[in-house]
Motif scaffolding. Structure first.
Motif, mmCIF file in Angstrom:
data_model
loop_
_atom_site.group_PDB
_atom_site.id
_atom_site.type_symbol
_atom_site.label_atom_id
_atom_site.label_comp_id
_atom_site.label_asym_id
_atom_site.label_seq_id
_atom_site.Cartn_x
_atom_site.Cartn_y
_atom_site.Cartn_z
ATOM 1 N N MET A 112 -7.933 -67.075 -7.110
ATOM 2 C CA MET A 112 -6.974 -67.115 -8.223
ATOM 3 C C MET A 112 -7.174 -65.901 -9.122
ATOM 4 O O MET A 112 -6.217 -65.281 -9.589
ATOM 5 N N ASP A 113 -8.435 -65.592 -9.355
ATOM 6 C CA ASP A 113 -8.786 -64.468 -10.212
ATOM 7 C C ASP A 113 -8.291 -63.161 -9.594
ATOM 8 O O ASP A 113 -7.672 -62.327 -10.246
ATOM 9 N N LEU A 114 -8.559 -63.023 -8.303
ATOM 10 C CA LEU A 114 -8.193 -61.807 -7.585
ATOM 11 C C LEU A 114 -6.688 -61.577 -7.603
ATOM 12 O O LEU A 114 -6.210 -60.477 -7.857
ATOM 13 N N PHE A 115 -5.925 -62.642 -7.343
ATOM 14 C CA PHE A 115 -4.477 -62.483 -7.301
ATOM 15 C C PHE A 115 -3.902 -62.269 -8.692
ATOM 16 O O PHE A 115 -2.783 -61.807 -8.846
ATOM 17 N N GLY A 116 -4.671 -62.645 -9.699
ATOM 18 C CA GLY A 116 -4.212 -62.417 -11.060
ATOM 19 C C GLY A 116 -3.348 -63.528 -11.627
ATOM 20 O O GLY A 116 -2.456 -63.274 -12.425
ATOM 21 N N PHE A 117 -3.621 -64.780 -11.226
ATOM 22 C CA PHE A 117 -2.912 -65.907 -11.845
ATOM 23 C C PHE A 117 -3.366 -66.065 -13.296
ATOM 24 O O PHE A 117 -4.552 -65.931 -13.593
#
Lengths: 234, 242
Positions: free
Chosen positions: B148-153
């Motif tokens: 989630m962090d990586l995708f930028g949610f």
């Protein structure tokens, strides 16, 4: 791709990476190998911006990995597919595209379908991760990583939880991506895959980069730990 | 034997056993004496369902609060949760109901015993509900948070699209099991003379003297509530499992 690592150290409870200095240019596919616990996963997580190092700097293609925007340019494939389990394979991709990249539903659908097809999952998009094989789920996770059009794709032991047939399945799919113009940095224990796919190899031991070079170094390891490793994996 | 047929036979076995018991016990068995108390029993039946729903909702809220305490970084709050949980685990529901209605309620000038009784069930179920939340939230792996962090949610998107939809699915079956515990536990409210199912039928039997029939009727009525519920839970489990 350009990798620049300066004075990188990282400590959890013990030191897992100790004072790594390394730079590399002009290679498209870099393999990181080494025994478990040598710091490979930590290094790849630092390079992808997933975790922050205790000390030191990393830049990939000229951008500092701690810059907030860097993460958005990165594709990451986890050991265990790590798809969101309540969403279908396709929705796993479209959710990311719609919510974090601002695509319309139609555009997102199109991109998802294209990438699923690329990984031979064209007819599996409507299934939940629990209803496909581990290999298919892992390929879907590669499709998800590709969908955001990253510059670099990181793969952290993508086949560690798969049987030999599914492993071949996934790695073969990755090999087919050779010509799509992406850069790869990956960890694997499949030496044959390293030989086929990587054009640069980094060998890690006890938190340090012990040897690195073109794939030929696999046939002529210098350092004792590397010799030992190659004897075990052959 | 195919599954459906097996179930039909199993149910018939139970019915045969029940009929055997009814015939073997010495008294005549008739439910007709309860027709005069139909309204009372209906009221008890409905109250049991209502009280159980209130208790479920209440314990979901309190369970969540105590879940937050249990993951708190403030040691005192975590300790508070631990002490509370330990006490409740060791307390019989009946004792809690009586203490709540006759001691704690009056101490705070609350003489609505029924309300305090329901509150006792809520408090009693709170640690169990807390555990339901705990296991539901902990089943979302650290790597999912990384993704989630990586995708930028954004934090809102994480909860709205990824965390809550999963938590609800994982939470449903154990929550329904707790609901079933609440329904059965609500029978203890009879000590407060609250007209739930158990009390309603006890009142009726004190007039009709048909004790055996009364308890059988009560039993069947509880099953009418709990069996569909557990079937529904199983359905949800199958349909929603991750």
């Amino acid at each position: 791709m350009k990798i620049d690592i300066k004075n990188l150290s990282h400590t959890y409870d013990v030191e897992v990476l100790s004072d790594i200095n390394f730079s590399l240019e002009d290679y498209t596919s870099v393999a990181i190998i080494g025994v478990s616990g040598s710091g490979k996963s930590t290094l790849i997580r630092m390079m992808s911006g997933l975790e922050k190092p205790t000390k030191g700097q990393i830049s990939i293609n000229g951008s500092d990995v701690n810059e907030p925007d860097y993460k958005k340019s990165v594709g990451f494939v986890f050991q265990n597919h790590n798809l969101f389990p309540h969403l279908t394979l396709k929705k796993n991709i479209t959710l990311v595209l719609e919510k974090t990249r601002g695509y319309s539903k139609e555009e997102a659908d199109k991109i998802a379908e294209k990438n699923l097809a690329l990984l031979h999952l064209g007819d599996q998009g409507d299934k939940l991760p629990k209803n496909v094989s581990g290999g298919q789920a892992q390929r879907a996770s590669i499709a998800r990583a590709l969908s955001i059009d990253p510059d670099v794709i990181f793969l952290d032991e993508p086949t560690s939880s798969l049987d030999p047939i599914l492993t071949h399945d996934v790695l073969h799919a990755v090999e087919e991506l050779r010509d799509i113009g992406k850069h790869f940095i990956f960890i694997t224990h499949q030496i044959s895959f390293v030989k086929d796919f990587a054009n640069y190899i980094i060998f890690m031991h006890e938190g340090k980069i012990v040897e690195h070079g073109k794939p030929e170094i696999l046939d002529n390891p210098q350092h004792d730990s590397f010799k030992h490793f190659m004897k075990k994996v052959r | 034997m195919n599954k459906t047929v097996s179930y039909i036979f199993a149910i018939m076995t139970v019915i045969a056993f029940a009929l055997a018991v009814i015939f073997l016990q010495k008294d005549a068995f008739t439910l007709s004496s309860f027709t005069d108390y139909k309204t009372l029993i209906q009221l008890g039946f409905i109250n049991t369902i209502l009280v159980s729903i209130y208790s479920l909702l209440g314990s979901l809220v309190f369970g969540f609060i105590f879940y937050l305490l249990s993951i708190s970084k403030i040691n005192y709050l975590e300790a508070l949760d631990d002490v509370f949980t330990e006490i409740i685990y060791g307390t019989p529901l009946l004792v809690l109901i009586v203490v709540m209605a006759f001691v704690i309620g009056p101490a705070f000038n609350t003489y609505n015993r029924n309300l305090m009784g329901i509150f006792a069930i809520i408090i009693y179920m709170t640690p169990y509900m807390k555990n339901v939340y705990k296991s539901a939230f902990s089943s979302i792996s650290e790597e999912q948070y990384m993704a989630m962090d990586l995708f930028g949610f954004t934090p809102f998107q994480r909860y709205r699209y990824i965390i809550i939809p999963q938590v609800i699915r994982i939470l449903m079956p154990p929550m329904m099991n707790n609901f079933s515990l609440i329904i059965k536990g609500s029978a203890l409210l009879n000590v407060l003379a609250y007209t739930e199912l158990y009390y309603a039928i006890r009142v009726a039997t004190s007039k009709t003297f048909a004790f055996v029939e009364g308890y059988i009727l009560m039993w069947v009525l509880y099953l009418i509530i709990t069996i569909p519920l557990s079937q529904f839970t199983k359905y949800v489990e199958r349909k929603w499992s991750l």
